[in-house]
Write a protein that holds these residues in place. Sequence first.
Motif, short mmCIF file in Angstrom:
data_model
loop_
_atom_site.label_atom_id
_atom_site.label_comp_id
_atom_site.label_asym_id
_atom_site.label_seq_id
_atom_site.Cartn_x
_atom_site.Cartn_y
_atom_site.Cartn_z
N MET A 1 9.23 -19.57 -0.39
CA MET A 1 9.44 -18.46 0.49
C MET A 1 9.61 -19.01 1.91
N THR A 2 10.63 -18.54 2.59
CA THR A 2 10.90 -19.03 3.94
C THR A 2 10.01 -18.32 4.96
N ASP A 3 9.96 -18.87 6.16
CA ASP A 3 9.18 -18.23 7.23
C ASP A 3 9.73 -16.85 7.56
N GLU A 4 11.06 -16.70 7.53
CA GLU A 4 11.67 -15.41 7.82
C GLU A 4 11.26 -14.37 6.77
N GLU A 5 11.18 -14.78 5.50
CA GLU A 5 10.74 -13.86 4.44
C GLU A 5 9.28 -13.46 4.63
N ARG A 6 8.45 -14.41 5.05
CA ARG A 6 7.04 -14.10 5.29
C ARG A 6 6.88 -13.10 6.43
N VAL A 7 7.64 -13.27 7.50
CA VAL A 7 7.59 -12.35 8.64
C VAL A 7 8.03 -10.96 8.20
N ALA A 8 9.10 -10.89 7.42
CA ALA A 8 9.59 -9.60 6.94
C ALA A 8 8.57 -8.92 6.02
N LEU A 9 7.89 -9.69 5.18
CA LEU A 9 6.86 -9.12 4.31
C LEU A 9 5.70 -8.56 5.13
N ARG A 10 5.25 -9.32 6.11
CA ARG A 10 4.15 -8.84 6.96
C ARG A 10 4.54 -7.55 7.68
N ALA A 11 5.77 -7.48 8.16
CA ALA A 11 6.24 -6.27 8.85
C ALA A 11 6.31 -5.09 7.88
N ALA A 12 6.78 -5.33 6.66
CA ALA A 12 6.90 -4.26 5.68
C ALA A 12 5.54 -3.74 5.25
N LEU A 13 4.52 -4.60 5.32
CA LEU A 13 3.18 -4.20 4.90
C LEU A 13 2.26 -3.84 6.06
N ALA A 14 2.81 -3.65 7.24
CA ALA A 14 1.99 -3.36 8.42
C ALA A 14 1.19 -2.08 8.25
N ASP A 15 1.72 -1.10 7.51
CA ASP A 15 1.03 0.18 7.34
C ASP A 15 0.16 0.22 6.08
N ALA A 16 0.04 -0.89 5.37
CA ALA A 16 -0.70 -0.91 4.11
C ALA A 16 -1.85 -1.91 4.18
N GLU A 17 -2.95 -1.56 3.52
CA GLU A 17 -4.09 -2.46 3.45
C GLU A 17 -4.07 -3.30 2.18
N THR A 18 -3.23 -2.92 1.23
CA THR A 18 -3.14 -3.63 -0.03
C THR A 18 -1.68 -3.85 -0.40
N VAL A 19 -1.47 -4.65 -1.42
CA VAL A 19 -0.13 -4.86 -1.97
C VAL A 19 -0.27 -4.91 -3.48
N LEU A 20 0.71 -4.42 -4.18
CA LEU A 20 0.71 -4.46 -5.64
C LEU A 20 1.42 -5.73 -6.09
N VAL A 21 0.72 -6.58 -6.84
CA VAL A 21 1.28 -7.82 -7.35
C VAL A 21 1.44 -7.66 -8.86
N VAL A 22 2.66 -7.86 -9.33
CA VAL A 22 2.95 -7.77 -10.76
C VAL A 22 3.47 -9.13 -11.20
N SER A 23 2.87 -9.67 -12.25
CA SER A 23 3.35 -10.94 -12.77
C SER A 23 3.56 -10.81 -14.27
N TYR A 24 4.50 -11.59 -14.76
CA TYR A 24 4.85 -11.57 -16.18
C TYR A 24 5.26 -12.98 -16.56
#
Length: 62
Positions: A1-24
């Motif tokens: 994951m690039t630094d730009e992707e990490r920044v975008a993820l943090r911004a997208a989750l700014a209003d959330a206290e949790t994240v849903l992680v799905v693995s298969y």
Amino acid sequence: MTDEERVALRAALADAETVLVVSYFTADKTPEPLSGGGKLYGFLIHPHSFALLHAGEGTWRA
């Protein structure tokens, strides 16, 4: 994951206290041997909008 992707993820989750992680994961052989391997798929999903934030694919070995 690039630094730009990490920044975008943090911004997208700014209003959330949790994240849903799905693995298969899949196995190369059936039944899954203890010394085997396969593919691993991981997804990060926004907990409120259920928008797909990130998808990744990798491999695993026992």
